[in-house]
Design a protein around this motif. Structure first.
Motif, PDB file in Angstrom:
ATOM      1  N   ASP A   9      62.820  16.652 138.826  1.00  0.00           N
ATOM      2  CA  ASP A   9      61.845  16.753 139.911  1.00  0.00           C
ATOM      3  C   ASP A   9      61.313  18.174 139.975  1.00  0.00           C
ATOM      4  N   PHE A  10      60.285  18.450 139.193  1.00  0.00           N
ATOM      5  CA  PHE A  10      59.654  19.758 139.186  1.00  0.00           C
ATOM      6  C   PHE A  10      58.201  19.594 138.752  1.00  0.00           C
ATOM      7  N   THR A  22      57.846  25.034 138.520  1.00  0.00           N
ATOM      8  CA  THR A  22      57.800  25.301 139.959  1.00  0.00           C
ATOM      9  C   THR A  22      58.419  24.133 140.704  1.00  0.00           C
ATOM     10  N   SER A  23      58.529  24.259 142.009  1.00  0.00           N
ATOM     11  CA  SER A  23      59.059  23.152 142.806  1.00  0.00           C
ATOM     12  C   SER A  23      58.101  21.963 142.723  1.00  0.00           C
ATOM     13  N   PHE A  24      58.660  20.779 142.868  1.00  0.00           N
ATOM     14  CA  PHE A  24      57.896  19.539 142.716  1.00  0.00           C
ATOM     15  C   PHE A  24      56.814  19.437 143.780  1.00  0.00           C
ATOM     16  N   ASN A  25      55.599  19.118 143.351  1.00  0.00           N
ATOM     17  CA  ASN A  25      54.470  18.910 144.244  1.00  0.00           C
ATOM     18  C   ASN A  25      54.309  17.406 144.439  1.00  0.00           C
ATOM     19  N   ILE A  38      51.636  18.048 136.986  1.00  0.00           N
ATOM     20  CA  ILE A  38      52.284  17.065 136.103  1.00  0.00           C
ATOM     21  C   ILE A  38      51.413  16.744 134.882  1.00  0.00           C
ATOM     22  N   PRO A  39      50.892  17.768 134.192  1.00  0.00           N
ATOM     23  CA  PRO A  39      49.977  17.497 133.079  1.00  0.00           C
ATOM     24  C   PRO A  39      50.622  16.819 131.878  1.00  0.00           C
TER      25      PRO A  39
END
Length: 135
Positions: A9-10, A22-25, A38-39
């Motif tokens: 989960d990032f 980075t932290s999950f958006n 999430i590319p």
């Protein structure tokens, strides 16, 4: 060189030429996987939106559609938790019986199945250039 696959989960963002974890958006928009972080993700993405409806202004059926020519993924659509269908290509359109709608607030959920091109190749399809480009 073999790629390194990370799961969890990032999110990832590009800072200059370097990708950073980075932290999950958990919020984003359809077709904006790069800015959502999430590319390279391949799998299911779930989008939810609450809309307000006046049932007196709706006939027997309501049509839900995605009006975006560059959208190319498979979508399962739900309204108020009820499955209304799957579309794999344009036109992305679903007819919803009026009885499935609430007066006032209604939840639309789209489960989108992405392609593997971002994960395997680090690319996405640029609709304007009509070609695959690096992320």
């Amino acid at each position: 060189v073999n790629p390194l696959d990370l799961c969890g989960d990032f999110s990832v963002i590009k800072d200059s030429k370097i990708w950073k974890i980075t932290s999950f958006n958990s919020k984003g928009q359809i077709l904006d996987v790069i800015n959502t972080g999430i590319p390279f993700y391949a799998g299911q993405i779930q989008y939810k939106k609450l809309i307000s409806l006046d049932k007196q202004l709706i006939g027997d059926m309501l049509e839900l559609y995605i009006n975006e020519p560059s959208f190319q993924d498979t979508v399962k659509a739900y309204i108020n938790g009820r499955y209304i269908g799957t579309c794999a290509w344009n036109p992305y359109s679903w007819k919803v019986d009026r009885s499935w709608l609430n007066e006032g607030e209604n939840e639309i959920q789209l489960n989108i199945s992405t392609t593997l091109i971002g994960l395997f190749e680090g690319q996405y399809f640029d609709y304007n250039k009509h070609s695959y480009v690096d992320i």
